[in-house]
Design an enzyme around this catalytic site. Sequence first.
Site, PDB file in Angstrom:
ATOM      1  N   GLU A 133      -5.235   7.468  -2.116  1.00  0.00           N
ATOM      2  CA  GLU A 133      -5.771   7.513  -3.516  1.00  0.00           C
ATOM      3  C   GLU A 133      -7.281   7.499  -3.554  1.00  0.00           C
ATOM      4  O   GLU A 133      -7.820   6.780  -2.865  1.00  0.00           O
ATOM      5  CB  GLU A 133      -5.224   6.463  -4.481  1.00  0.00           C
ATOM      6  N   GLU A 166      -0.143  -2.480  -2.537  1.00  0.00           N
ATOM      7  CA  GLU A 166      -1.772  -1.858  -2.174  1.00  0.00           C
ATOM      8  C   GLU A 166      -2.310  -2.666  -1.322  1.00  0.00           C
ATOM      9  O   GLU A 166      -2.027  -3.913  -0.951  1.00  0.00           O
ATOM     10  CB  GLU A 166      -2.403  -1.800  -3.377  1.00  0.00           C
ATOM     11  N   ASP A 198       2.980   1.142 -11.494  1.00  0.00           N
ATOM     12  CA  ASP A 198       2.317   0.084 -12.493  1.00  0.00           C
ATOM     13  C   ASP A 198       1.511   1.002 -13.590  1.00  0.00           C
ATOM     14  O   ASP A 198       0.916   0.187 -14.465  1.00  0.00           O
ATOM     15  CB  ASP A 198       1.758  -1.084 -12.004  1.00  0.00           C
ATOM     16  N   SER A 199       1.171   2.164 -13.057  1.00  0.00           N
ATOM     17  CA  SER A 199       0.489   2.875 -14.160  1.00  0.00           C
ATOM     18  C   SER A 199       1.064   2.911 -15.603  1.00  0.00           C
ATOM     19  O   SER A 199       0.330   3.260 -16.514  1.00  0.00           O
ATOM     20  CB  SER A 199       0.410   4.291 -13.594  1.00  0.00           C
ATOM     21  N   LYS A 259       6.349  -0.434  -3.134  1.00  0.00           N
ATOM     22  CA  LYS A 259       4.990   0.037  -2.762  1.00  0.00           C
ATOM     23  C   LYS A 259       3.926  -1.281  -3.099  1.00  0.00           C
ATOM     24  O   LYS A 259       4.135  -1.719  -4.154  1.00  0.00           O
ATOM     25  CB  LYS A 259       4.549   1.133  -3.543  1.00  0.00           C
ATOM     26  N   ASP A 287       6.581   0.040  -7.585  1.00  0.00           N
ATOM     27  CA  ASP A 287       5.158  -0.547  -7.485  1.00  0.00           C
ATOM     28  C   ASP A 287       5.435  -2.013  -7.595  1.00  0.00           C
ATOM     29  O   ASP A 287       6.140  -2.329  -8.574  1.00  0.00           O
ATOM     30  CB  ASP A 287       4.303   0.040  -8.443  1.00  0.00           C
TER      31      ASP A 287
END
Length: 267
Positions: free
Chosen positions: A184, A117, A47-48, A115, A86
Amino acid sequence: MKNTLGMLYAKKHPKEGKPSKISAITAYDALFAGLFDPLIDVILVGDSLNMSFNGRVDTLSAHMDMMIYHTQAVCRATKKAFVIMDMPYGSYTHKKQGIQNALRAYQETKTDAIKLEGGLKRAPLIKAIVEEGVAVVGHIGLLPQSVRGMGGYKVQGKTPQSAHQLLEDALALQEAGVSLLVIEGVISSVASTITARLDIPTIGIGSGAGCDGQILVFSDMLGLFQAFKPKFVRHYLQGAQLIQEAIKNYIADIESGNFPSPAESYS
């Protein structure tokens, strides 16, 4: 030959010889995915993209339709690399929603894993998604989707309490069934300790060399993103400078009449 979770696991736990590192990079389209695919172990459709590709200040406005669109493009050009998608902010706030969106990712793309978080509190959701046959990659430490609530991009694991919590988070996610773990923005010694305690491979970003692999955002690694340069980023190419120089040469050739040449024209 397509990379699998078994292949990535074997890099950490080889049947013979020494462990080898996992190489990972982001990609958001078929063009760059196709360039990276023959060389890299893992491609993350992160999602960056909302920042480096879409010009936003953070990742939070990325959504499922966007992530699915870009993952479909990456998967079309990917034959070898293991692909991870993501799950965007707001797409897994409760169990039912998280399961539905994880299944949608598998149904509408050819991603190998999704993925999400978060630490210990995500374990029940991860367990439920894994039970549906979806491979899940965990993500602990600095969480870009929580950056507003965390008060900015802050390195994690600086205190004994924080380091202990990160280890507890990692162990809980492994127990819940994650196949890989992204770490991270974590103090390198803490990330190394977590990596040593886990059976599953870890992939670091800004967490030192002790992880089982490393990932960078491709526009950072290639020197294309110019807004800022995090401490952990290494530029392997001065991409922005090279592209701008090429554009200048192109403009000069147009203005001089050198482009197109007779060989580049139809007659």
